[in-house]
Design a protein around this motif. Sequence first.
Motif, PDB file in Angstrom:
ATOM      1  N   TYR A 118       0.970  -1.008  -0.038  1.00  0.00           N
ATOM      2  CA  TYR A 118      -0.010  -0.007  -0.008  1.00  0.00           C
ATOM      3  C   TYR A 118       0.910   1.359   0.016  1.00  0.00           C
ATOM      4  O   TYR A 118       0.488   2.168  -0.699  1.00  0.00           O
ATOM      5  CB  TYR A 118      -0.893   0.027   1.262  1.00  0.00           C
ATOM      6  N   GLY A 142      -3.427 -16.842   7.206  1.00  0.00           N
ATOM      7  CA  GLY A 142      -2.655 -15.560   6.976  1.00  0.00           C
ATOM      8  C   GLY A 142      -1.688 -15.035   7.523  1.00  0.00           C
ATOM      9  O   GLY A 142      -1.302 -15.869   8.617  1.00  0.00           O
ATOM     10  N   GLY A 143      -0.999 -14.126   7.214  1.00  0.00           N
ATOM     11  CA  GLY A 143       0.336 -13.629   8.000  1.00  0.00           C
ATOM     12  C   GLY A 143      -0.327 -13.259   9.598  1.00  0.00           C
ATOM     13  O   GLY A 143       0.263 -13.828  10.793  1.00  0.00           O
ATOM     14  N   VAL A 144      -1.221 -12.053   9.746  1.00  0.00           N
ATOM     15  CA  VAL A 144      -1.770 -11.935  10.858  1.00  0.00           C
ATOM     16  C   VAL A 144      -2.587 -13.101  11.635  1.00  0.00           C
ATOM     17  O   VAL A 144      -2.566 -13.520  12.723  1.00  0.00           O
ATOM     18  CB  VAL A 144      -2.715 -10.748  10.584  1.00  0.00           C
ATOM     19  N   GLY A 193      -9.596 -21.234   3.042  1.00  0.00           N
ATOM     20  CA  GLY A 193      -9.998 -21.394   1.991  1.00  0.00           C
ATOM     21  C   GLY A 193      -9.901 -22.774   1.150  1.00  0.00           C
ATOM     22  O   GLY A 193     -10.159 -23.035   0.251  1.00  0.00           O
ATOM     23  N   LYS A 217      -4.870 -25.281   3.755  1.00  0.00           N
ATOM     24  CA  LYS A 217      -4.865 -24.400   4.741  1.00  0.00           C
ATOM     25  C   LYS A 217      -5.382 -24.577   5.940  1.00  0.00           C
ATOM     26  O   LYS A 217      -4.892 -24.484   7.175  1.00  0.00           O
ATOM     27  CB  LYS A 217      -5.324 -22.984   3.966  1.00  0.00           C
ATOM     28  N   TYR A 230     -14.422 -21.589   4.499  1.00  0.00           N
ATOM     29  CA  TYR A 230     -15.360 -20.321   4.257  1.00  0.00           C
ATOM     30  C   TYR A 230     -15.800 -20.550   2.750  1.00  0.00           C
ATOM     31  O   TYR A 230     -16.735 -19.756   2.345  1.00  0.00           O
ATOM     32  CB  TYR A 230     -14.588 -19.133   4.437  1.00  0.00           C
ATOM     33  N   LEU A 263     -10.280  -9.608   7.438  1.00  0.00           N
ATOM     34  CA  LEU A 263     -10.842  -9.218   6.125  1.00  0.00           C
ATOM     35  C   LEU A 263     -11.144  -7.756   5.846  1.00  0.00           C
ATOM     36  O   LEU A 263     -11.054  -7.184   6.838  1.00  0.00           O
ATOM     37  CB  LEU A 263     -12.311  -9.810   5.587  1.00  0.00           C
ATOM     38  N   MET A 318      -8.948  -4.591  11.724  1.00  0.00           N
ATOM     39  CA  MET A 318      -7.486  -3.824  11.638  1.00  0.00           C
ATOM     40  C   MET A 318      -7.338  -3.826  10.088  1.00  0.00           C
ATOM     41  O   MET A 318      -6.270  -3.888   9.545  1.00  0.00           O
ATOM     42  CB  MET A 318      -6.473  -4.809  12.596  1.00  0.00           C
ATOM     43  N   PHE A 324      -7.488  -0.782  15.173  1.00  0.00           N
ATOM     44  CA  PHE A 324      -6.096  -0.038  15.612  1.00  0.00           C
ATOM     45  C   PHE A 324      -5.187  -0.522  14.314  1.00  0.00           C
ATOM     46  O   PHE A 324      -5.494  -1.385  13.607  1.00  0.00           O
ATOM     47  CB  PHE A 324      -5.391  -0.796  16.773  1.00  0.00           C
ATOM     48  N   MET A 347      -1.109  -1.369  13.811  1.00  0.00           N
ATOM     49  CA  MET A 347       0.178  -1.389  14.939  1.00  0.00           C
ATOM     50  C   MET A 347       1.029  -0.229  14.932  1.00  0.00           C
ATOM     51  O   MET A 347       1.623  -0.092  16.095  1.00  0.00           O
ATOM     52  CB  MET A 347       0.569  -2.657  14.624  1.00  0.00           C
ATOM     53  N   THR A 400      -3.269 -10.815  -1.546  1.00  0.00           N
ATOM     54  CA  THR A 400      -3.958 -10.367  -0.331  1.00  0.00           C
ATOM     55  C   THR A 400      -5.188  -9.480  -1.194  1.00  0.00           C
ATOM     56  O   THR A 400      -6.280  -9.659  -0.873  1.00  0.00           O
ATOM     57  CB  THR A 400      -3.071  -9.563   0.626  1.00  0.00           C
TER      58      THR A 400
HETATM   59  N1  LIG Z   1      -4.010  -2.886  11.563  1.00  0.00           N
HETATM   60  C1  LIG Z   1      -2.795  -3.260  11.356  1.00  0.00           C
HETATM   61  O1  LIG Z   1      -1.973  -2.996  12.266  1.00  0.00           O
HETATM   62  C2  LIG Z   1      -2.515  -4.369  10.497  1.00  0.00           C
HETATM   63  C3  LIG Z   1      -1.398  -5.292  10.743  1.00  0.00           C
HETATM   64  C4  LIG Z   1      -1.157  -6.272   9.717  1.00  0.00           C
HETATM   65  C5  LIG Z   1      -1.752  -6.474   8.467  1.00  0.00           C
HETATM   66  N2  LIG Z   1      -3.173  -5.617   8.463  1.00  0.00           N
HETATM   67  C6  LIG Z   1      -3.952  -5.763   7.332  1.00  0.00           C
HETATM   68  O2  LIG Z   1      -4.644  -6.818   7.811  1.00  0.00           O
HETATM   69  C7  LIG Z   1      -4.856  -7.630   6.476  1.00  0.00           C
HETATM   70  C8  LIG Z   1      -4.572  -9.104   6.657  1.00  0.00           C
HETATM   71  O3  LIG Z   1      -3.080  -9.301   6.776  1.00  0.00           O
HETATM   72  P1  LIG Z   1      -2.336 -10.545   6.286  1.00  0.00           P
HETATM   73  O4  LIG Z   1      -0.887 -10.156   6.291  1.00  0.00           O
HETATM   74  O5  LIG Z   1      -2.776 -11.227   7.411  1.00  0.00           O
HETATM   75  O6  LIG Z   1      -2.557 -10.984   4.816  1.00  0.00           O
HETATM   76  P2  LIG Z   1      -2.747 -12.364   4.355  1.00  0.00           P
HETATM   77  O7  LIG Z   1      -1.422 -12.929   4.706  1.00  0.00           O
HETATM   78  O8  LIG Z   1      -2.696 -12.119   2.797  1.00  0.00           O
HETATM   79  O9  LIG Z   1      -3.902 -13.158   4.761  1.00  0.00           O
HETATM   80  C9  LIG Z   1      -5.274 -12.902   4.504  1.00  0.00           C
HETATM   81  C10 LIG Z   1      -6.310 -13.849   4.949  1.00  0.00           C
HETATM   82  O10 LIG Z   1      -7.434 -13.645   4.345  1.00  0.00           O
HETATM   83  C11 LIG Z   1      -8.390 -14.863   4.213  1.00  0.00           C
HETATM   84  N3  LIG Z   1      -9.356 -14.628   3.289  1.00  0.00           N
HETATM   85  C12 LIG Z   1      -9.324 -14.306   2.131  1.00  0.00           C
HETATM   86  N4  LIG Z   1     -10.669 -14.303   1.774  1.00  0.00           N
HETATM   87  C13 LIG Z   1     -11.325 -14.807   2.907  1.00  0.00           C
HETATM   88  C14 LIG Z   1     -12.879 -14.778   3.047  1.00  0.00           C
HETATM   89  N5  LIG Z   1     -13.889 -14.511   1.972  1.00  0.00           N
HETATM   90  N6  LIG Z   1     -13.190 -15.271   4.346  1.00  0.00           N
HETATM   91  C15 LIG Z   1     -12.446 -15.691   5.207  1.00  0.00           C
HETATM   92  N7  LIG Z   1     -11.006 -15.352   5.136  1.00  0.00           N
HETATM   93  C16 LIG Z   1     -10.622 -15.240   3.694  1.00  0.00           C
HETATM   94  C17 LIG Z   1      -7.144 -15.800   3.609  1.00  0.00           C
HETATM   95  O11 LIG Z   1      -7.388 -17.091   3.727  1.00  0.00           O
HETATM   96  P3  LIG Z   1      -7.169 -18.210   2.573  1.00  0.00           P
HETATM   97  O12 LIG Z   1      -5.702 -17.873   2.014  1.00  0.00           O
HETATM   98  O13 LIG Z   1      -7.246 -19.346   3.202  1.00  0.00           O
HETATM   99  O14 LIG Z   1      -8.129 -17.849   1.493  1.00  0.00           O
HETATM  100  C18 LIG Z   1      -5.963 -15.307   4.648  1.00  0.00           C
HETATM  101  O15 LIG Z   1      -5.938 -16.072   5.739  1.00  0.00           O
HETATM  102  C19 LIG Z   1      -4.445  -7.013   5.493  1.00  0.00           C
HETATM  103  O16 LIG Z   1      -5.334  -6.123   4.818  1.00  0.00           O
HETATM  104  C20 LIG Z   1      -3.396  -5.979   6.093  1.00  0.00           C
HETATM  105  O17 LIG Z   1      -3.016  -4.697   5.422  1.00  0.00           O
HETATM  106  C21 LIG Z   1      -3.351  -4.701   9.621  1.00  0.00           C
END
Ligand SMILES: NC(=O)c1ccc[n+]([C@@H]2O[C@H](COP(=O)([O-])OP(=O)(O)OC[C@H]3O[C@@H](n4cnc5c(N)ncnc54)[C@H](OP(=O)(O)O)[C@@H]3O)[C@@H](O)[C@H]2O)c1
Length: 330
Positions: free
Chosen positions: A45, A155-157, A177, A181, A196, A220, A241, A265, A267, A315
């Motif tokens: 981003y 996913g990562g988080v 999904g 996984k 899901y 999500l 988040m 929040f 981070m 993502t």
């Molecule tokens: N606020 C903060 O401080 C903060 C910190 C870190 C990240 N984030 C945000 O959090 C989001 C996730 O980050 P990430 O690093 O975890 O991304 P990621 O590794 O790409 O993980 C995305 C997750 O979403 C799941 N997903 C996708 N479509 C879905 C659906 N329809 N129903 C249920 N699960 C679904 C994926 O599951 P499958 O792979 O099994 O499809 C995967 O587990 C991003 O938008 C990121 O920018 C925010």
Amino acid sequence: MKAAHITQTGLAENIVYGDLPTPKPSPTQCLVKVGAVSLNPVDTYIRSGMVPMPLPFPFVVGCDLAGTVVEAGSDVKRFKTGDRVWGTNQGLLGRQGTFAEYCAVDECWLYPTPASISDEQAAAISLVGITAHLGLVRDAKLQRGETIFVNGGSGGVGSAVVQMAGVIGARVVTTAGSDKKLELCRRLRADHVINYKTQSIETELKKIAPAGVNVWWETLREPNFDLAVASLAARGRMILMAGREARPPFPVGPFYVKGCSLHGFVMFMATPEEQRHSAENINQWLAEEKLKANIDRVMPLSEAAAAHRLQEESTIGKAGTLSGKIVLKP
Ligand SMILES: NC(=O)c1ccc[n+]([C@@H]2O[C@H](COP(=O)([O-])OP(=O)(O)OC[C@H]3O[C@@H](n4cnc5c(N)ncnc54)[C@H](OP(=O)(O)O)[C@@H]3O)[C@@H](O)[C@H]2O)c1
């Protein structure tokens, strides 16, 4: 030094892997020889300009790092040359990023790396681990014996949240999904998994937690509040988040009548003290082998542009190509 950097925001192709001067640490900074970095959606981003940030051009991309201190500024108190460290929260709010052979990082954003933990592991858990800890401990105040639902557990988080919630002693329900996984989520010690794509979250949650879940962690970018609020127990807490552009409908009545609360929040706005508190717990759990970074693949740092494309496609493009973190090594 070699660094993955941009001179203007835009496509992943804007990332150049080339020579930049090695930074000089200020009195409060350590110069870190980077062993590994990891990639987060937020990196894409910032690089694209979707999340506007003040960027010192040429801007080195990346938030996370792990490596070894090769020089400590005169006011640095917690580290010395030769110490192994990890950290995150770089490449944000005007700070240079981490995707380089060397980074000058303020000591307040660095933590000691446990001896048994590799730089790859430490880098990969950094931003997502601190995010998971802040949300679970500081905000949701998850308690032993409670039930948490994590939407997106592979996913990562999500994979950090699933593991930490288990360490705290909560019952963990999560989604993924694909069968592969779902199996990963079970290995992360989720108690219940829901596909899901082929199952109804609403129906499955009614069977698993008839009185509702105490915490709903949403990863999500487009949360379904009708489903989440209906699935929360009385006094349930919801963590938000992701999804800066999201404007979904919200069921006000069902939410307040049950006494629920919402916690949002980012981070990177947490204070150095809050982040260090999270890092201390993370270090303890890493050393005790209760927590492990979920690494999808390791790539050379010279392939930073390709890694950004992959993260974006997985993502934001919802391709789901990745199952966890991309780690890059200089
Ligand atoms: N606020 C903060 O401080 C903060 C910190 C870190 C990240 N984030 C945000 O959090 C989001 C996730 O980050 P990430 O690093 O975890 O991304 P990621 O590794 O790409 O993980 C995305 C997750 O979403 C799941 N997903 C996708 N479509 C879905 C659906 N329809 N129903 C249920 N699960 C679904 C994926 O599951 P499958 O792979 O099994 O499809 C995967 O587990 C991003 O938008 C990121 O920018 C925010």
